[in-house]
Design a protein around this motif. Structure first.
Motif: not given
Length: 362
Positions: A40, A221-222, A43-44, A8, A13
């Protein structure tokens, strides 16, 4: 620092976002096949930064959403029987059938326990010897090894007042059906991380061979998601489809052999009804005859009714990637999380619930 924090990290990113925009060289339409991926991605905030030309649609990856209205009615009929006590996962409680929901059945006195695992249901059976405890088996390859282990435990411990109503499903069958639809125009699959931990990344090779479909197994995860989208875009731009597994910390090429052995011991393939997709041969799991005592359908002579979908609800089209929730005339009006018409608005992994929670314009 927690282990997931590195996935994250903004310093990681931002370059991935830039690389994603560079990687999309022509229009691509992707399907994510996992309810957890659906949530996900929302949300990201990844939907809001997608490059022009990249579209993501949801597939049939939410187990509650693809449970047919007919099965929901059968669950509710079962809840209303005397001396039957249901054990369910929480997402199922408010999913509507044609005549209400399990929540309505509970309000009129049905005995329904929300559990976190099938082993919890076995404990309930042990503590309520006068009731027949029926666990409603709803889920994909991720949940079936645990259910199989529970049935074997019940058999070993001679717990007779426990059985399972199996509507378990396997993912490859419906994907095969969807990819044969020329109007769907899917270029690549973001393959489900949880299911893949069991069946292995190699399970998607037939989609590459048969449909020249780009396939990437990714985590949640992102950084996982962005990397997965980059890999898909590159495969499509280079016209070199393959199975790419970037979730190797959980998923292997072969999957979890011990888990599959457990499932093969207790279950065998069966035809299964999917909401929106109809019956698909071999896409479900039924309990083998050797364990028929734990098969609720046989033990209670359950008849699956013929039930139409709710009028105006387009959950079926959404589950097939044909449209998005904001295009449903009921979305956000008659159908909300507080008053759901279809399952995609109820489940915590439902596409409609995700659009409603995070914004229809994302």
């Amino acid at each position: 620092m927690r282990h997931v924090d590195e996935y994250r990290d903004q310093a990681l990113i931002e370059p991935l976002i830039a690389e994603l925009h560079r990687s999309v060289q022509k229009p691509v339409r992707l399907m994510e096949v996992c309810g957890t991926h659906t949530m996900a991605i929302f949300r990201s905030g990844i939907r809001s930064i997608l490059p022009a030309g990249m579209e993501i649609v949801s597939g049939p990856g939410c187990p509650v959403c693809v449970t047919s209205a007919a099965h929901m009615d059968a669950f509710i009929d079962l809840a209303d029987r005397d001396a039957v006590r249901l054990a369910i996962f929480g997402d199922l409680f408010r999913v509507p059938g044609s005549r209400g929901s399990l929540a309505h059945a509970s309000s009129r006195g049905a005995k329904i326990d929300v559990v976190y695992s099938s082993m919890d249901a076995l404990d309930i059976a042990r503590n309520h010897p006068d009731d027949l405890v029926v666990f409603l088996g709803v889920g994909f390859e991720t949940t079936t090894p645990g259910i199989a282990a529970t049935i074997l435990a019940a058999h070993r411990q001679r717990i007779d007042n426990f059985c399972v109503f199996s509507t378990h499903k396997v993912i490859p069958g419906p994907l095969d059906v969807l990819m044969q639809d020329p109007e769907l125009r899917i270029n690549g699959l973001l393959c489900p991380g949880h299911v893949s931990a069991i069946i292995g990344a190699g399970a998607y090779q037939p989609f590459v061979d048969r449909y020249r479909l780009a396939c990437v197994v990714a985590g949640f995860e992102p950084a996982d998601l962005l990397n997965g989208l980059i890999r898909l875009a590159r495969q499509i731009a280079q016209d070199r489809p393959a199975v790419d597994n970037i979730y190797t910390r959980v998923v292997s090429w072969e999957g979890n052999r011990r888990a599959r052995e457990l499932v093969d011991t207790v279950f065998e393939p069966a035809d299964m009804e999917w909401r929106g997709l109809g019956p698909i041969p071999g896409s479900g799991l039924k309990i083998k005859q050797a364990y028929h005592h734990y098969d609720a359908e046989q033990r209670l002579e359950i008849v699956i009714p013929d039930v139409p979908e709710a009028k105006g609800c387009i959950c079926g089209q959404i589950l097939k990637g044909q449209t998005t929730p904001p295009r449903c005339p009921l979305f956000g009006k008659r159908c909300t999380p507080a008053h759901p018409i279809g399952p995609c608005m109820v489940s915590s992994e439902g596409t409609c619930a995700a659009f409603f929670k995070y914004g229809a314009d994302t």
